[in-house]
Design an enzyme around this catalytic site. Sequence first.
Site, PDB file in Angstrom:
ATOM      1  N   LYS A  19       0.330  -1.235   0.212  1.00 41.78           N
ATOM      2  CA  LYS A  19      -0.343  -0.228  -0.275  1.00 41.78           C
ATOM      3  C   LYS A  19       0.399   1.128   0.037  1.00 41.78           C
ATOM      4  O   LYS A  19       1.523   1.428   0.793  1.00 41.78           O
ATOM      5  CB  LYS A  19      -1.286  -0.237   1.106  1.00 41.78           C
ATOM      6  CG  LYS A  19      -2.205   1.085   1.631  1.00 41.78           C
ATOM      7  CD  LYS A  19      -3.043   0.736   2.721  1.00 41.78           C
ATOM      8  CE  LYS A  19      -3.380   1.954   2.923  1.00 41.78           C
ATOM      9  NZ  LYS A  19      -4.884   2.308   4.208  1.00 41.78           N
ATOM     10  N   ASP A 121     -12.847   3.524  11.532  1.00 41.15           N
ATOM     11  CA  ASP A 121     -13.817   3.694   9.635  1.00 41.15           C
ATOM     12  C   ASP A 121     -14.189   2.367   9.587  1.00 41.15           C
ATOM     13  O   ASP A 121     -12.938   1.961   8.197  1.00 41.15           O
ATOM     14  CB  ASP A 121     -12.876   3.975   8.790  1.00 41.15           C
ATOM     15  CG  ASP A 121     -12.934   4.572   7.973  1.00 41.15           C
ATOM     16  OD1 ASP A 121     -14.582   5.114   7.797  1.00 41.15           O
ATOM     17  OD2 ASP A 121     -12.269   4.962   6.738  1.00 41.15           O
TER      18      ASP A 121
END
Length: 299
Positions: A19, A121
């Site tokens: 990532k 989240d």
Amino acid sequence: MENQFNDFHLTRGMDVAVKIFPCEEYASWKNESQIFADANLKHDSILQFLTAEERHSGLQKEYWLITAYHSQGNLKDYLSRNVLSWRDLQKMAGSLVSGVAHLHSDYTASGSPKIPIAHRDIKSTNILIKNEQECVLCDFGIALRLDPSLTAEDFANSGQVGTARYMAPEVLESRVNLEDLESFKQMDVYSMALVLWEIASRCDVIGEVKSYELPFGSKVRKQPCMEVMRDIVLHGRGRPEIPSNWLAHQGMRFLCDTITECWDHDPEARLTAHCVAERFNLITQIDLLSNSENPPWVR
């Protein structure tokens, strides 16, 4: 943000995912790296972390997180492609709940003390699917260590964050009790309940399985703003629909009762993630003790 993974370039090798954060997302990379650096975070339902690196790409700096790679992709995409059996649902939902309970816990499974973590989240795009059809939580860029040594001011400075669609009423109303660390866990439990609803909506024991949609999908646009979600969740007390045919299946009814208790408008009335994990263990035990090819709530 509706899908944080799309904000970064994602590449992969044979068994690892990279990532890549641009320099303007340094703070998110640093926070996620620090969360992952805690050895006590390790769990079957948490994305396996390998290393974090600073890289140079020409004149630009990049920041890498290298993790395990899961070819099934995220939960949202998986649910849009697949209908689940009751057993599939148990594995997916149970593993998700287990991961959240581990995040929130003061102790590891072996009894070692750990700092609880609020994800902040939780949503179906921040959950990956392992080949065993189990969930792993990922994307800890805005996660928060609930260190008792921190003050209410420290937590206030962390900001009001998350994805509007999955925000708890108290977040939408900016009335979170920063003096109580449990408040951050209660927000996660609300978001988790919406994801459990998504999983339930794709299980074949409910009868006709409709096309996949996100929570509140028929009421809002693709990326609803906070004002819209305030009208629905806060002022209208709206929640995703639980049709009556879902309740005809004993196990699903038990799950729906749990979901309803997790998205209660009152944060303090919500179940803890640990309590929800115990409920899933109970469902599994009842299935195993049934000593039949077709237990009461398995179709």
